[in-house]
Design a protein around this motif. Sequence first.
Motif, mmCIF file in Angstrom:
data_model
loop_
_atom_site.group_PDB
_atom_site.id
_atom_site.type_symbol
_atom_site.label_atom_id
_atom_site.label_comp_id
_atom_site.label_asym_id
_atom_site.label_seq_id
_atom_site.Cartn_x
_atom_site.Cartn_y
_atom_site.Cartn_z
ATOM 1 N N ARG A 6 0.833 -1.221 0.000
ATOM 2 C CA ARG A 6 0.000 0.000 0.000
ATOM 3 C C ARG A 6 0.857 1.256 0.000
ATOM 4 N N GLU A 7 1.920 1.258 0.793
ATOM 5 C CA GLU A 7 2.773 2.438 0.914
ATOM 6 C C GLU A 7 3.491 2.770 -0.394
ATOM 7 N N ALA A 8 3.735 1.770 -1.228
ATOM 8 C CA ALA A 8 4.462 1.990 -2.479
ATOM 9 C C ALA A 8 3.554 1.939 -3.707
ATOM 10 N N SER A 9 2.248 1.984 -3.504
ATOM 11 C CA SER A 9 1.308 1.791 -4.609
ATOM 12 C C SER A 9 1.384 2.870 -5.686
ATOM 13 N N ASP A 10 1.980 4.030 -5.381
ATOM 14 C CA ASP A 10 2.137 5.066 -6.405
ATOM 15 C C ASP A 10 3.306 4.758 -7.344
ATOM 16 N N ARG A 11 4.203 3.847 -6.941
ATOM 17 C CA ARG A 11 5.376 3.502 -7.746
ATOM 18 C C ARG A 11 5.391 2.056 -8.241
ATOM 19 N N PHE A 12 4.681 1.173 -7.510
ATOM 20 C CA PHE A 12 4.712 -0.251 -7.832
ATOM 21 C C PHE A 12 3.304 -0.838 -7.806
ATOM 22 N N GLU A 13 3.064 -1.776 -8.709
ATOM 23 C CA GLU A 13 1.861 -2.610 -8.651
ATOM 24 C C GLU A 13 2.297 -3.943 -8.065
ATOM 25 N N THR A 14 1.621 -4.383 -7.009
ATOM 26 C CA THR A 14 2.014 -5.600 -6.316
ATOM 27 C C THR A 14 0.850 -6.584 -6.293
ATOM 28 N N SER A 15 1.154 -7.823 -6.620
ATOM 29 C CA SER A 15 0.177 -8.910 -6.554
ATOM 30 C C SER A 15 0.691 -9.938 -5.553
ATOM 31 N N ILE A 16 -0.154 -10.298 -4.584
ATOM 32 C CA ILE A 16 0.205 -11.301 -3.577
ATOM 33 C C ILE A 16 -0.798 -12.439 -3.687
ATOM 34 N N SER A 17 -0.299 -13.659 -3.786
ATOM 35 C CA SER A 17 -1.188 -14.817 -3.883
ATOM 36 C C SER A 17 -0.676 -15.941 -2.985
ATOM 37 N N ILE A 18 -1.601 -16.836 -2.663
ATOM 38 C CA ILE A 18 -1.336 -17.918 -1.706
ATOM 39 C C ILE A 18 -1.727 -19.266 -2.323
ATOM 40 N N SER A 19 -0.904 -20.268 -2.069
ATOM 41 C CA SER A 19 -1.230 -21.669 -2.357
ATOM 42 C C SER A 19 -0.978 -22.448 -1.073
ATOM 43 N N ILE A 20 -1.775 -23.489 -0.862
ATOM 44 C CA ILE A 20 -1.583 -24.325 0.328
ATOM 45 C C ILE A 20 -1.660 -25.787 -0.098
ATOM 46 N N LEU A 21 -0.607 -26.534 0.208
ATOM 47 C CA LEU A 21 -0.633 -27.958 -0.115
ATOM 48 C C LEU A 21 -0.188 -28.767 1.084
ATOM 49 N N GLU A 22 -0.525 -30.022 1.031
ATOM 50 C CA GLU A 22 -0.141 -30.951 2.090
ATOM 51 C C GLU A 22 0.546 -32.147 1.451
ATOM 52 N N ILE A 23 1.607 -32.595 2.091
ATOM 53 C CA ILE A 23 2.265 -33.835 1.695
ATOM 54 C C ILE A 23 1.865 -34.865 2.746
ATOM 55 N N TYR A 24 1.098 -35.855 2.323
ATOM 56 C CA TYR A 24 0.577 -36.873 3.237
ATOM 57 C C TYR A 24 0.723 -38.229 2.559
ATOM 58 N N ASN A 25 1.340 -39.172 3.236
ATOM 59 C CA ASN A 25 1.589 -40.504 2.662
ATOM 60 C C ASN A 25 2.263 -40.407 1.302
ATOM 61 N N GLU A 26 3.235 -39.508 1.179
ATOM 62 C CA GLU A 26 4.019 -39.311 -0.031
ATOM 63 C C GLU A 26 3.197 -38.827 -1.223
ATOM 64 N N ASN A 27 2.007 -38.288 -0.967
ATOM 65 C CA ASN A 27 1.164 -37.718 -2.009
ATOM 66 C C ASN A 27 0.950 -36.237 -1.741
ATOM 67 N N LEU A 28 0.809 -35.466 -2.814
ATOM 68 C CA LEU A 28 0.543 -34.033 -2.709
ATOM 69 C C LEU A 28 -0.956 -33.789 -2.800
ATOM 70 N N HIS A 29 -1.459 -32.903 -1.933
ATOM 71 C CA HIS A 29 -2.885 -32.571 -1.923
ATOM 72 C C HIS A 29 -3.042 -31.051 -1.904
ATOM 73 N N ASP A 30 -3.821 -30.530 -2.847
ATOM 74 C CA ASP A 30 -4.123 -29.106 -2.893
ATOM 75 C C ASP A 30 -5.234 -28.840 -1.888
ATOM 76 N N LEU A 31 -4.932 -28.126 -0.819
ATOM 77 C CA LEU A 31 -5.919 -27.901 0.236
ATOM 78 C C LEU A 31 -6.894 -26.774 -0.090
ATOM 79 N N LEU A 32 -6.675 -26.081 -1.204
ATOM 80 C CA LEU A 32 -7.614 -25.039 -1.637
ATOM 81 C C LEU A 32 -8.435 -25.487 -2.847
#
Length: 119
Positions: A6-32
Amino acid sequence: LFQVSREASDRFETSISISILEIYNENLHDLLNTSGPKLEIKKGSNDNFVSNLRCIEVHSVNEVWELMAIGSRNRFSGATCMNEHSSRSHLVVIINVIRTNLLNGDRVEARMYLVSQTY
C-alpha cells in the motif's frame, strides 16, 4: 507485505497470492482445491514447481486467514503410534509476490515457502 504494498502503490503494482498444499503418505494434496487434478512436482526452466496447484490472489491479512482456515479444514489426519491426533503430514504454504515498477515496467517475482511438520 500488504502494508509495504500500500505504501508503495504510487510507484509499484504488487500482486500477492497464496497456495496451500499438504504432503501426506508421499502424495501431494491441494488444500484449496480438493477436487482438482492430481498434483505433480515438475522441473521448470528456472526452478521446480507443483503443477495444477491452485493459487489465489489475496488483498488483506483477513483473506489469508480465511484461506488458512479452509486449508486447515481440508487436511488429512490419521493416528500414528506416537500420537492418536497426529497427521504425520507436511503443510506447505506458498506466498507468491509479483511487483511491477510503474515507471519502467521492471518486474520482480518472489516466492516464500512456509513448511510445517505435524507428528
